[in-house]
Write a protein that holds these residues in place. Structure first.
Motif, PDB file in Angstrom:
ATOM      1  N   ALA A 177      -1.142  38.064 -34.609  1.00 25.63           N
ATOM      2  CA  ALA A 177      -0.009  38.902 -34.119  1.00 25.63           C
ATOM      3  C   ALA A 177      -1.111  39.237 -33.269  1.00 25.63           C
ATOM      4  O   ALA A 177      -0.847  39.351 -31.397  1.00 25.63           O
ATOM      5  CB  ALA A 177       0.017  40.246 -34.814  1.00 25.63           C
ATOM      6  N   THR A 220       6.007  27.074 -32.445  1.00 24.31           N
ATOM      7  CA  THR A 220       7.003  28.490 -31.852  1.00 24.31           C
ATOM      8  C   THR A 220       7.695  29.531 -33.331  1.00 24.31           C
ATOM      9  O   THR A 220       7.617  30.441 -33.957  1.00 24.31           O
ATOM     10  CB  THR A 220       8.090  28.550 -31.040  1.00 24.31           C
ATOM     11  N   LEU A 221       8.516  28.166 -33.560  1.00 20.96           N
ATOM     12  CA  LEU A 221       9.867  28.707 -34.855  1.00 20.96           C
ATOM     13  C   LEU A 221       8.801  28.931 -35.966  1.00 20.96           C
ATOM     14  O   LEU A 221       9.420  30.200 -36.984  1.00 20.96           O
ATOM     15  CB  LEU A 221      10.383  27.858 -35.545  1.00 20.96           C
ATOM     16  N   MET A 238       5.459  29.869 -36.196  1.00 13.30           N
ATOM     17  CA  MET A 238       4.828  30.890 -36.012  1.00 13.30           C
ATOM     18  C   MET A 238       5.252  31.670 -36.140  1.00 13.30           C
ATOM     19  O   MET A 238       5.028  33.139 -37.355  1.00 13.30           O
ATOM     20  CB  MET A 238       3.778  30.747 -35.131  1.00 13.30           C
ATOM     21  N   LEU A 239       7.189  32.228 -35.739  1.00 15.63           N
ATOM     22  CA  LEU A 239       7.963  33.131 -36.110  1.00 15.63           C
ATOM     23  C   LEU A 239       8.233  33.692 -37.574  1.00 15.63           C
ATOM     24  O   LEU A 239       7.565  34.735 -37.803  1.00 15.63           O
ATOM     25  CB  LEU A 239       8.996  32.872 -35.220  1.00 15.63           C
ATOM     26  N   GLY A 240       8.278  32.529 -38.308  1.00 14.45           N
ATOM     27  CA  GLY A 240       8.649  33.010 -39.448  1.00 14.45           C
ATOM     28  C   GLY A 240       7.246  33.398 -40.475  1.00 14.45           C
ATOM     29  O   GLY A 240       7.417  34.586 -41.322  1.00 14.45           O
ATOM     30  N   VAL A 259       4.764  34.948 -38.932  1.00  9.77           N
ATOM     31  CA  VAL A 259       4.651  36.929 -38.168  1.00  9.77           C
ATOM     32  C   VAL A 259       5.314  38.009 -39.261  1.00  9.77           C
ATOM     33  O   VAL A 259       4.843  38.924 -39.558  1.00  9.77           O
ATOM     34  CB  VAL A 259       4.357  36.485 -36.648  1.00  9.77           C
ATOM     35  N   ALA A 260       6.999  36.987 -39.087  1.00  9.58           N
ATOM     36  CA  ALA A 260       7.912  37.753 -39.473  1.00  9.58           C
ATOM     37  C   ALA A 260       7.230  38.002 -41.101  1.00  9.58           C
ATOM     38  O   ALA A 260       7.638  39.347 -41.510  1.00  9.58           O
ATOM     39  CB  ALA A 260       9.515  37.102 -39.808  1.00  9.58           C
ATOM     40  N   ARG A 261       6.269  37.306 -41.974  1.00 10.09           N
ATOM     41  CA  ARG A 261       6.030  37.811 -43.009  1.00 10.09           C
ATOM     42  C   ARG A 261       4.832  38.516 -43.866  1.00 10.09           C
ATOM     43  O   ARG A 261       4.780  39.306 -44.161  1.00 10.09           O
ATOM     44  CB  ARG A 261       6.300  36.407 -44.252  1.00 10.09           C
ATOM     45  N   ASP A 262       4.236  38.539 -42.461  1.00 10.60           N
ATOM     46  CA  ASP A 262       3.237  39.408 -42.026  1.00 10.60           C
ATOM     47  C   ASP A 262       3.323  41.144 -41.853  1.00 10.60           C
ATOM     48  O   ASP A 262       3.353  41.559 -42.342  1.00 10.60           O
ATOM     49  CB  ASP A 262       2.018  38.832 -40.958  1.00 10.60           C
ATOM     50  N   PHE A 263       4.920  40.571 -40.823  1.00 10.74           N
ATOM     51  CA  PHE A 263       5.357  42.341 -40.926  1.00 10.74           C
ATOM     52  C   PHE A 263       5.648  42.310 -42.343  1.00 10.74           C
ATOM     53  O   PHE A 263       5.562  43.706 -43.030  1.00 10.74           O
ATOM     54  CB  PHE A 263       6.831  41.537 -40.052  1.00 10.74           C
ATOM     55  N   ARG A 264       6.465  41.818 -42.528  1.00  8.11           N
ATOM     56  CA  ARG A 264       6.779  42.366 -44.488  1.00  8.11           C
ATOM     57  C   ARG A 264       6.047  42.680 -45.153  1.00  8.11           C
ATOM     58  O   ARG A 264       6.052  44.010 -45.710  1.00  8.11           O
ATOM     59  CB  ARG A 264       8.050  41.296 -44.686  1.00  8.11           C
ATOM     60  N   MET A 323       3.299  44.230 -44.490  1.00  9.67           N
ATOM     61  CA  MET A 323       3.094  45.420 -44.024  1.00  9.67           C
ATOM     62  C   MET A 323       3.700  46.317 -43.930  1.00  9.67           C
ATOM     63  O   MET A 323       2.998  47.719 -44.520  1.00  9.67           O
ATOM     64  CB  MET A 323       2.073  45.700 -42.743  1.00  9.67           C
ATOM     65  N   VAL A 324       5.054  46.327 -43.839  1.00 12.43           N
ATOM     66  CA  VAL A 324       5.868  47.329 -44.516  1.00 12.43           C
ATOM     67  C   VAL A 324       5.843  47.657 -45.800  1.00 12.43           C
ATOM     68  O   VAL A 324       6.017  48.551 -46.669  1.00 12.43           O
ATOM     69  CB  VAL A 324       7.511  46.747 -43.861  1.00 12.43           C
ATOM     70  N   ARG A 325       5.653  47.098 -46.955  1.00 12.06           N
ATOM     71  CA  ARG A 325       5.184  47.148 -48.141  1.00 12.06           C
ATOM     72  C   ARG A 325       4.006  47.542 -47.990  1.00 12.06           C
ATOM     73  O   ARG A 325       4.374  49.190 -49.350  1.00 12.06           O
ATOM     74  CB  ARG A 325       4.985  45.785 -48.932  1.00 12.06           C
ATOM     75  N   LEU A 343      13.599  45.611 -46.890  1.00 10.41           N
ATOM     76  CA  LEU A 343      12.728  46.568 -46.924  1.00 10.41           C
ATOM     77  C   LEU A 343      12.837  48.027 -47.088  1.00 10.41           C
ATOM     78  O   LEU A 343      12.308  48.858 -46.952  1.00 10.41           O
ATOM     79  CB  LEU A 343      11.378  46.225 -46.720  1.00 10.41           C
ATOM     80  N   THR A 396      12.991  31.983 -28.306  1.00 10.72           N
ATOM     81  CA  THR A 396      12.036  31.870 -29.869  1.00 10.72           C
ATOM     82  C   THR A 396      10.889  32.628 -29.763  1.00 10.72           C
ATOM     83  O   THR A 396      10.063  33.587 -30.319  1.00 10.72           O
ATOM     84  CB  THR A 396      11.722  30.383 -30.700  1.00 10.72           C
ATOM     85  N   LEU A 441       8.780  36.031 -31.335  1.00 12.02           N
ATOM     86  CA  LEU A 441       7.326  35.875 -31.428  1.00 12.02           C
ATOM     87  C   LEU A 441       6.928  36.854 -30.903  1.00 12.02           C
ATOM     88  O   LEU A 441       6.094  38.100 -31.656  1.00 12.02           O
ATOM     89  CB  LEU A 441       7.292  34.555 -30.761  1.00 12.02           C
ATOM     90  N   VAL A 465       8.165  40.321 -32.905  1.00 14.87           N
ATOM     91  CA  VAL A 465       8.317  40.907 -34.374  1.00 14.87           C
ATOM     92  C   VAL A 465       6.485  40.288 -34.430  1.00 14.87           C
ATOM     93  O   VAL A 465       5.557  41.870 -34.885  1.00 14.87           O
ATOM     94  CB  VAL A 465       7.824  39.323 -34.934  1.00 14.87           C
ATOM     95  N   PHE A 522       4.492  43.871 -35.805  1.00 15.04           N
ATOM     96  CA  PHE A 522       3.376  43.923 -36.690  1.00 15.04           C
ATOM     97  C   PHE A 522       2.398  45.004 -36.434  1.00 15.04           C
ATOM     98  O   PHE A 522       2.334  45.709 -37.650  1.00 15.04           O
ATOM     99  CB  PHE A 522       3.305  42.638 -36.723  1.00 15.04           C
TER     100      PHE A 522
END
Lengths: 232, 232
Positions: A84, A123-124, A126-128, A130-135, A137-139, B93, B123, B127, B130, B134
């Protein structure tokens, strides 16, 4: 030293990258070995490379202006950090340090940012990431706000159990208890109390080995989220 | 009702989208008005639309299996939520609820995911969104692990001050104290104690109005991060 195509291919967001792009990244990237304790990036500084952990362990730590430090995450391979910051061109919110001898790929940030402006599949991917990184942190925010230290420890131990429906398990803590306390957002003495509390629901510790004698009971106590995709 | 091009253009990741794409999104999206307290999405369920808050306020809440709830974030316009769940096709979440009467754009998730597979600039813009999301969560984890409730409240108040170098300020809390306590990760009684602590560094409260009499002193106490881009 260049990382080589097969190493690059092991990086999640490069799994399906075309050979042309992998060759290009190989030319500009470096493979480095670092010692335990080595500082890899510093909070507040702008990112110049994207770090990817290939082998070993790395801790991400946040530091308050008065010097108080907290472990935000302990990473295992293969993981990019901190994507990020590299993407937004903003200073690191966390510093990174090798927990043990580790091997890393360093991809220069400006070139990487230039690539994602033209390479749609990259790009796509990486979007996945970062989205998983975000989740992730939410956890952590959820856990810190909703659960006691003993429940957070219980959830952490349950996430280390490989089989979904085992009733008992013997696991090894992947890193030392000081780091574990930081990752769980408590002090070392609170971690000891948390382990003591968990003895009441069948959790037995011998150094770094932890035996879970009654997983259903531990689940009842720690209440892990049912849809948690963090299980390893 | 369709949201219309100018509303769509106000969504950060659509700011620079070509007219062709905006028209396409306009055709498949809905503009809806919701009442205070209305539930917008539910934790654990798969996302079917991307919600974008256009007007009003929305709270994101996490709930433990025993029913304990915590506010993770209170959103103000214009903000998409929860992009990471929509992109990863994984269950929410967090749940979302309107804090006050609000207006939203709903973009169907499958069509949006199809678009980002082919529309490179979209995209890329997502990015960035997100990645910033993050960083918002990392800041919360940092705060929860490093700062006391009074320091977190102090940082929150400082972030509401519009001018960088003001010595005093009068601000209005944007939402009620129950939500504020949740956002800061403490109970209501801890929030009252935190306000009492801050009186010692020149913070005076009258209902939702807060007067900061000595900003430099409050900064010394709360130690906000220097590189914090969360300032509004």
């Amino acid at each position: 030293m260049r990382p080589g195509i097969s190493t690059l291919r092991s990086i999640p967001f490069l799994e399906r990258a075309p050979a042309r792009l992998l060759n290009e990244i190989d030319t500009i990237s470096n493979l480095v070995d670092v010692h335990a304790g080595e500082e890899l990036c510093r909070q507040g500084e702008p990112p110049t490379v994207l770090h990817v952990l290939i082998d070993g362990q790395v801790s991400l730590c946040a530091e308050a202006p008065d010097g108080t430090a907290a472990v935000v995450e302990v990473l295992r391979p293969v993981t990019a950090f901190v994507l990020a910051a590299v993407l937004t061109e903003l200073p690191y919110l966390m510093g990174a340090k090798a927990v043990e001898s580790s091997r890393l790929v360093l991809i220069p940030a400006p070139q990487l940012r230039a690539m994602i402006r033209t390479e749609q599949p990259l790009t796509l991917a990486m979007l996945g990431t970062v989205a998983r990184d975000f989740r992730g942190m939410v956890r952590q925010v959820r856990d810190l706000k909703l659960r006691t230290a003993a429940q957070r420890l219980g959830c952490y131990l349950l996430a280390q159990v490989p089989s979904e429906d085992a009733a008992t398990a013997r696991i090894r803590l992947p890193f030392e208890k000081g780091l574990l306390a930081g990752r769980l957002g408590c002090r070392q003495d609170s971690l000891s109390r948390a382990f003591a509390t968990l003895r009441g629901v069948g959790v037995e510790t011998h150094g770094a080995t932890v035996v879970l004698h009654d997983i259903p009971r531990l689940r009842l106590f720690a209440m892990p989220d049912e849809w948690d995709e963090s299980r390893k």
